[in-house]
Design a protein around this motif. Structure first.
Motif, PDB file in Angstrom:
ATOM      1  N   SER A 176      -4.943   4.901  -7.399  1.00 49.11           N
ATOM      2  CA  SER A 176      -5.820   6.814  -8.076  1.00 49.11           C
ATOM      3  C   SER A 176      -4.877   8.169  -8.007  1.00 49.11           C
ATOM      4  O   SER A 176      -4.547   7.847  -7.076  1.00 49.11           O
ATOM      5  N   GLN A 177      -5.062   9.111  -8.826  1.00 49.03           N
ATOM      6  CA  GLN A 177      -4.633  10.005  -8.674  1.00 49.03           C
ATOM      7  C   GLN A 177      -5.305  11.516  -7.676  1.00 49.03           C
ATOM      8  O   GLN A 177      -6.480  11.817  -7.904  1.00 49.03           O
ATOM      9  N   ASP A 178      -5.283  12.255  -6.844  1.00 50.66           N
ATOM     10  CA  ASP A 178      -5.909  13.226  -6.615  1.00 50.66           C
ATOM     11  C   ASP A 178      -5.946  14.045  -7.429  1.00 50.66           C
ATOM     12  O   ASP A 178      -5.580  14.592  -7.883  1.00 50.66           O
ATOM     13  N   SER A 179      -7.096  14.874  -7.088  1.00 49.58           N
ATOM     14  CA  SER A 179      -7.293  15.408  -8.357  1.00 49.58           C
ATOM     15  C   SER A 179      -7.167  16.754  -8.190  1.00 49.58           C
ATOM     16  O   SER A 179      -6.472  17.854  -9.204  1.00 49.58           O
ATOM     17  N   LYS A 180      -6.427  17.090  -6.904  1.00 49.07           N
ATOM     18  CA  LYS A 180      -5.817  18.710  -6.643  1.00 49.07           C
ATOM     19  C   LYS A 180      -4.533  18.400  -7.242  1.00 49.07           C
ATOM     20  O   LYS A 180      -3.451  18.813  -7.374  1.00 49.07           O
ATOM     21  N   ALA A 181      -3.973  17.032  -7.356  1.00 49.31           N
ATOM     22  CA  ALA A 181      -2.741  17.167  -8.022  1.00 49.31           C
ATOM     23  C   ALA A 181      -2.635  17.800  -9.041  1.00 49.31           C
ATOM     24  O   ALA A 181      -1.074  18.054  -9.849  1.00 49.31           O
ATOM     25  N   SER A 182      -2.760  17.417 -10.032  1.00 50.42           N
ATOM     26  CA  SER A 182      -2.757  17.820 -11.235  1.00 50.42           C
ATOM     27  C   SER A 182      -3.829  18.303 -12.092  1.00 50.42           C
ATOM     28  O   SER A 182      -4.393  17.236 -13.166  1.00 50.42           O
ATOM     29  N   PRO A 183      -4.684  19.389 -11.232  1.00 51.28           N
ATOM     30  CA  PRO A 183      -6.129  19.557 -12.904  1.00 51.28           C
ATOM     31  C   PRO A 183      -6.126  19.013 -14.173  1.00 51.28           C
ATOM     32  O   PRO A 183      -7.075  18.777 -14.563  1.00 51.28           O
ATOM     33  N   SER A 184      -4.968  19.442 -14.821  1.00 46.09           N
ATOM     34  CA  SER A 184      -4.452  18.895 -16.056  1.00 46.09           C
ATOM     35  C   SER A 184      -4.550  18.148 -16.610  1.00 46.09           C
ATOM     36  O   SER A 184      -4.500  17.419 -18.093  1.00 46.09           O
ATOM     37  N   SER A 185      -3.685  16.914 -16.089  1.00 44.33           N
ATOM     38  CA  SER A 185      -3.526  15.619 -15.737  1.00 44.33           C
ATOM     39  C   SER A 185      -3.449  14.675 -15.331  1.00 44.33           C
ATOM     40  O   SER A 185      -4.274  14.512 -14.180  1.00 44.33           O
ATOM     41  N   ARG A 186      -3.756  13.801 -15.481  1.00 48.90           N
ATOM     42  CA  ARG A 186      -4.450  11.849 -15.019  1.00 48.90           C
ATOM     43  C   ARG A 186      -3.611  10.703 -15.424  1.00 48.90           C
ATOM     44  O   ARG A 186      -3.680  11.020 -16.439  1.00 48.90           O
ATOM     45  N   ASN A 217       1.048  -1.087   0.127  1.00 48.38           N
ATOM     46  CA  ASN A 217      -0.370   0.276  -0.112  1.00 48.38           C
ATOM     47  C   ASN A 217       0.885   0.940  -0.207  1.00 48.38           C
ATOM     48  O   ASN A 217       1.758   1.591   0.689  1.00 48.38           O
ATOM     49  N   TYR A 218       0.129   2.120  -0.661  1.00 48.58           N
ATOM     50  CA  TYR A 218       1.342   3.372  -0.820  1.00 48.58           C
ATOM     51  C   TYR A 218       0.172   4.905  -0.920  1.00 48.58           C
ATOM     52  O   TYR A 218      -1.041   4.636  -1.486  1.00 48.58           O
ATOM     53  N   ALA A 219       0.601   5.496  -0.321  1.00 45.52           N
ATOM     54  CA  ALA A 219      -0.532   7.079  -0.425  1.00 45.52           C
ATOM     55  C   ALA A 219       0.366   8.481  -0.452  1.00 45.52           C
ATOM     56  O   ALA A 219       1.044   8.408   1.069  1.00 45.52           O
ATOM     57  N   LYS A 220       0.340   8.901  -0.885  1.00 44.29           N
ATOM     58  CA  LYS A 220       0.823  11.029  -0.264  1.00 44.29           C
ATOM     59  C   LYS A 220      -0.415  11.646  -0.578  1.00 44.29           C
ATOM     60  O   LYS A 220      -0.994  11.794  -1.958  1.00 44.29           O
ATOM     61  N   ARG A 221      -0.615  12.016   0.720  1.00 47.26           N
ATOM     62  CA  ARG A 221      -2.086  13.301   0.710  1.00 47.26           C
ATOM     63  C   ARG A 221      -1.331  14.257  -0.212  1.00 47.26           C
ATOM     64  O   ARG A 221      -0.639  15.086  -0.995  1.00 47.26           O
ATOM     65  N   TYR A 222      -2.892  14.705  -0.965  1.00 49.91           N
ATOM     66  CA  TYR A 222      -2.924  15.257  -2.249  1.00 49.91           C
ATOM     67  C   TYR A 222      -2.154  14.636  -3.142  1.00 49.91           C
ATOM     68  O   TYR A 222      -2.103  16.118  -4.528  1.00 49.91           O
TER      69      TYR A 222
END
Length: 927
Positions: free
Chosen positions: A364-374, A323-328
């Motif tokens: 899954s990528q947080d929506s705040k990380a990069s609004p123009s890429s996912r 498991n891995y995670a980084k806030r925002y």
């Protein structure tokens, strides 16, 4: 450390010292004058001018010059300035704040300060709240205890807080100088658990010594249902608990479960540690250990669990869970499972060995990380037989899984006018029954947003010209079709197909006769491919040979379409003068008819005839006849990713009719001012088409579909059918003759289907009403079997899980006779009659339910019945008992090839989840 005395106390003592007689005052003044005179006598006198001589001597040296040229003397160090004796510490290092509701009293003779009723003291990081607090200045001790209220109940027990550590004892004695304390009957929370101790000695702010302490995760600390008795223990808050002899007590009854010494890690952060395996026995593989291993707390952002299974006949399994995670930023998990399966013994005829594996990845990528890429990923691939052959209980719930699917994608958007976006996606689809695998590695998709070249810069678009718009899109694929045996081998990539397709659609729309909407569009496509084919006919062997040609090639195609549609509203009112408030107020019928016309030109230039070889003995006329044979006609783009250009001219008309029925009925709520709107039939659709360019069978079958929801949206019903207007001959083939002209009905029913899902519940809050959510209707997994491995589910291990409101349970001492229950049903039937077979191709009913026999007892099950083959589908029964801090589960698959059972009892708390007992019977492996 010492507690500061009240300011008025110091003032009072100081004034008392000044009450002396006149003689002492005169003596003090005389002594002061004497000291001042003595100090003045020690001063160096000011320099005076010397007498100058009458005759100047050239050899006389000026004293000032001598002083200037002479080096300055070094200043001597005072030996009394640095003293080996440290200066006395200040009386108080911090500001003391204290309050009390009833009174604050200081006894000067005993040097004690008394605080009573809601007393509180703040000093540095120390806070004490209690009913009564006594401070002894002579011994630097603080004594805190509760008080008795008017009915004699002990209230306002002390709460001692130092930093993040909170202790709630009956009473406490604290030394302000040494910071040591004696704590009686304390309750201290330690990382999800609570330590209850009769006597606790606080050595400093990070070490506690406990005598006969109880460690528990129970909610009722006055009467815990279980605890671990710590006869002598050392507690370092937030780090560890080290104890001597400790054993488990259940409702004050000692058990032989214990250890001569124990170590309980106490950390607010994740820590590495051993994962205790479960054990059991299987008939043909002997004894086993499952899901044992080690957990690695790599960092705050990533972890890793390495788990293994071992069977005494030599079979083994390996699991990696990450498991891995980084806030925002992002979060995800990665899992790999591998099993080496051995059946029977080496040398026996039924000896077999096989390996299965499974890879899962979710990102899954947080929506705040990069609004123009996912970037996102959902991967589930591996051996097709993994879930059927796996020995690990965690895979039992996936036994019926017939499809594995994966998708990894990255998308990027460039803002602007027009905007541009692209995406790169890798997909995977695997049928575990046929072992067929379809992959795209990768798929590229690029788009330019819609452009209106003739639209005004200001205002809305009107007319056919201003509404003209165009787009551009490109799609490229590298598609692979393979099987399990060739997965990720060389032959898998040899058969890959690669190509690109460019598309430019141009369309417009406008109003016709105010009520009709007309749209027209044309589409231009250009397809690139890197492999084509060449066919030759071997006359000698009467064989058509297909050769693959590597190299770039392309073809272009276009089409035209237009559609005309409108919306018709019909209202049937039932409200009249006689009935002002009828049960049915009105029924609304919405009709959306649409007619379309499509033209697809014929692209004959991309078709050719196979070359004839070995034509010895054939005349040119014979060769011409062979080359004109339709069976030898082909397009070099056959087998491409995006098909072949159309060879036949198509001119067709499409007809569709969409219906929607709604009603307004009288609301059962008498206070409602408006009638209630309900849906009678949602999306009752009919569609067909007519091919003007066809020479026969010009009408396509009529397709009908619809759906509705009944009983307050608890019953979801969907249905569909196909109606063919043409008849069949004696060989059950379609003929160019209408079925009604052949002595039949207007349409011939060739296929039909119906699905139903129903979810209901009752008995909640004693109301006995059906209380189900719409999500249960649309989730078919609700009727599927559940996971059998309770130890690895970690259900309810969090002490902060949602519980039923205790206030509701305390309203009545008796359990409500209306037992809470839930039932989920799924029904499906399919009918086939395309070639007069007139049969039900599939007919099944699946159900799943749960019954809460008491607030702590619940039973459930899931099963199904194949109405066509007269047999039960995969069946599972579940029993669960909530034992407050413990959890007991029993799951049973009574029959089928996966018959098995699993019993589990263990502590819910995550810190003690390894304190469990698990017994299971594995399903017999059948290859």
């Amino acid at each position: 450390m010492a507690i500061q005395k009240p300011s008025h106390t110091f003032t009072k003592i100081h004034l008392k010292a000044l009450h002396t007689n006149n003689f002492k005052i005169l003596f003090a003044l005389s002594f002061t004058v004497f000291i001042n005179m003595f100090s003045f006598a020690q001063d160096i006198p000011k320099p005076t001018d010397s007498i100058k001589p009458a005759v100047k001597d050239s050899l006389v040296i000026n004293a000032k010059d001598l002083i200037k040229n002479e080096a300055p003397a070094e200043k001597a160090q005072d030996t009394t300035k640095t003293d080996s004796i440290k200066p006395k510490k200040e009386l108080l290092e911090h500001i003391v704040k204290y309050t009390a509701t009833d009174y604050t009293s200081f006894n000067q003779k005993k040097q004690k300060l008394y605080l009573y009723n809601e007393a509180e003291i703040d000093y540095g990081d120390i806070n004490i709240k209690s009913g009564s607090i006594t401070i002894d200045y002579s011994t630097n001790t603080v004594y805190a205890k509760g008080i008795l209220d008017s009915i004699g109940e002990y209230t306002q027990a002390p709460i001692f807080t130092q930093g993040s550590n909170v202790v709630e004892p009956d009473s406490i004695i604290f030394n302000t100088k040494t910071e040591k304390a004696l704590i009686y009957n304390s309750k201290t929370e330690q990382s999800g658990g609570t330590v209850i101790a009769q006597i606790t000695k606080k050595e400093n702010d990070s070490v506690y010594f406990i005598h006969r302490g109880k460690y528990t995760t129970a909610e009722d600390l006055e009467d815990p249902e279980y605890y671990i008795l710590l006869r002598k223990a050392k507690v370092v808050p937030g780090k560890k608990i080290v104890t001597g002899l400790a054993n488990l007590f259940i409702y004050e009854v000692p058990t032989p479960i214990g250890l001569p010494f124990a170590f309980f890690p106490q950390s607010e952060k994740q820590t590495s540690g051993i994962l205790i395996p479960s054990f059991g026995e299987q008939n043909d593989r002997g004894y086993f250990l499952q899901n044992g291993g080690y957990y690695f707390a790599i960092s705050d952002y990533i972890d890793l669990a390495v788990l293994g299974d071992y069977y005494t006949n030599g079979s083994y399994g390996l699991r990696l869970e990450n498991n891995y995670a980084k806030r925002y930023k992002f979060r995800g998990n990665l899992g790999f499972r591998y099993e080496n399966l051995i059946t029977s013994e080496r040398g026996f005829p039924d000896y077999a060995r096989s390996t299965v594996y499974n890879l899962r990845w979710s990102h899954s990528q947080d929506s705040k990380a990069s609004p123009s890429s996912r970037f996102s990923a959902s991967v589930n691939l591996g051996s097709s037989t993994y879930y059927r052959q796996s020995l690990n209980q965690i895979n039992t719930g996936n036994f019926l899984n017939n499809t594995l699917a994966s998708s990894v994608s990255y998308s990027k958007t460039f803002e602007g006018e027009p905007s541009v976006n692209f995406s790169v996606t890798a997909t995977h689809s695997q049928n575990t029954n046929t072992e067929q695998i379809n992959m795209t590695l990768p798929t590229f998709q690029g788009n330019v947003s819609r452009i209106f070249p003739f639209a005004p810069k200001v205002g809305s678009k009107k007319g056919i010209i201003q509404n003209i718009n165009l787009q551009y899109s490109v799609r490229g694929e590298n598609r692979i079709q393979t099987t399990d045996s060739s997965f990720f081998k060389k032959e898998m990539f040899d058969d890959a197909k690669t190509g690109f397709q460019h598309s430019i659609p141009i369309s417009t729309n406008f109003k016709v006769f105010k009520h009709f909407s007309l749209s027209a569009s044309t589409n231009f496509n250009e397809t690139w491919t890197f492999k084509t084919i060449n066919k030759v006919y071997d006359n000698l062997n009467d064989e058509l040979i297909t050769e693959t040609v590597n190299g770039f090639d392309a073809f272009r195609s276009y089409n035209f379409s237009t559609s005309l549609g409108t919306t018709i509203y019909g209202m049937f009112n039932f409200k009249n003068e006689k009935k002002e408030n009828p049960k049915i107020h009105a029924i609304r019928h919405v009709i959306r008819p649409s007619i379309s016309y499509n033209i697809n030109p014929a692209f004959d230039r991309y078709y050719e005839s196979a070359e004839v070889i070995n034509a010895d003995g054939l005349t040119q006329a014979d060769i011409d006849i062979l080359q004109n044979d339709p069976s030898l006609q082909y397009s070099r783009f056959e087998g491409g990713l995006f098909g072949v250009p159309g060879r036949n001219f198509s001119s067709s008309m499409g007809i569709s009719l969409a219906n929607n029925f709604e009603a307004k009925v009288r609301d059962k709520d008498s206070t409602a001012t408006e009638p209630k709107k309900i849906v009678l039939i949602n999306n009752l659709n009919f569609s067909s088409s007519y091919n003007f360019a066809g020479d026969s069978l010009q009408w396509s079958p009529v397709r009908m579909s619809g759906g509705t929801q009944l009983f307050d949206n608890k019953l979801s019903l969907n249905f569909g059918a196909t109606l063919d207007p043409y008849a069949l001959d004696n060989n059950n083939n379609r003929i160019n003759k209408f079925n009604i002209d052949n002595g039949g009905s207007l349409f011939r029913l060739t296929s039909a289907n119906a699905t139903m899902s129903y979810s209901l519940s009752g008995g909640k809050d004693g109301k006995g009403q059906n209380d189900s959510s719409d999500a249960a209707l649309n989730n078919p997994e609700d009727v599927l079997p559940k996971n059998l491995d309770f130890a690895n589910q970690q259900i309810g291990v969090d002490s902060d899980k949602d519980e039923d409101d205790d206030d509701e349970a305390e309203k009545s001492a008796f359990y409500n006779f209306k037992i809470p229950w839930s039932l989920r049903l799924a029904y499906a039937v399919n009918y086939s009659n395309s070639r007069r077979q007139n049969e039900i191709s599939s007919h099944s009913l699946m159900f799943s339910g749960d019954i809460e026999l008491s607030p702590k007892w619940s039973v459930g099950g899931s099963s199904g019945f194949d109405l066509k083959n007269k047999g039960f589908t995969f069946t599972q029964l579940r029993f669960e008992r909530d034992l407050l801090s413990w959890r007991m589960n029993f799951s049973w698959v009574p029959f089928s090839a996966r018959s098995s059972w699993n019993f589990f009892i263990g502590i819910k708390s995550n810190i003690l989840k390894d304190l469990k007992y698990e017994k299971r019977r594995q399903p017999d492996q059948r290859l």
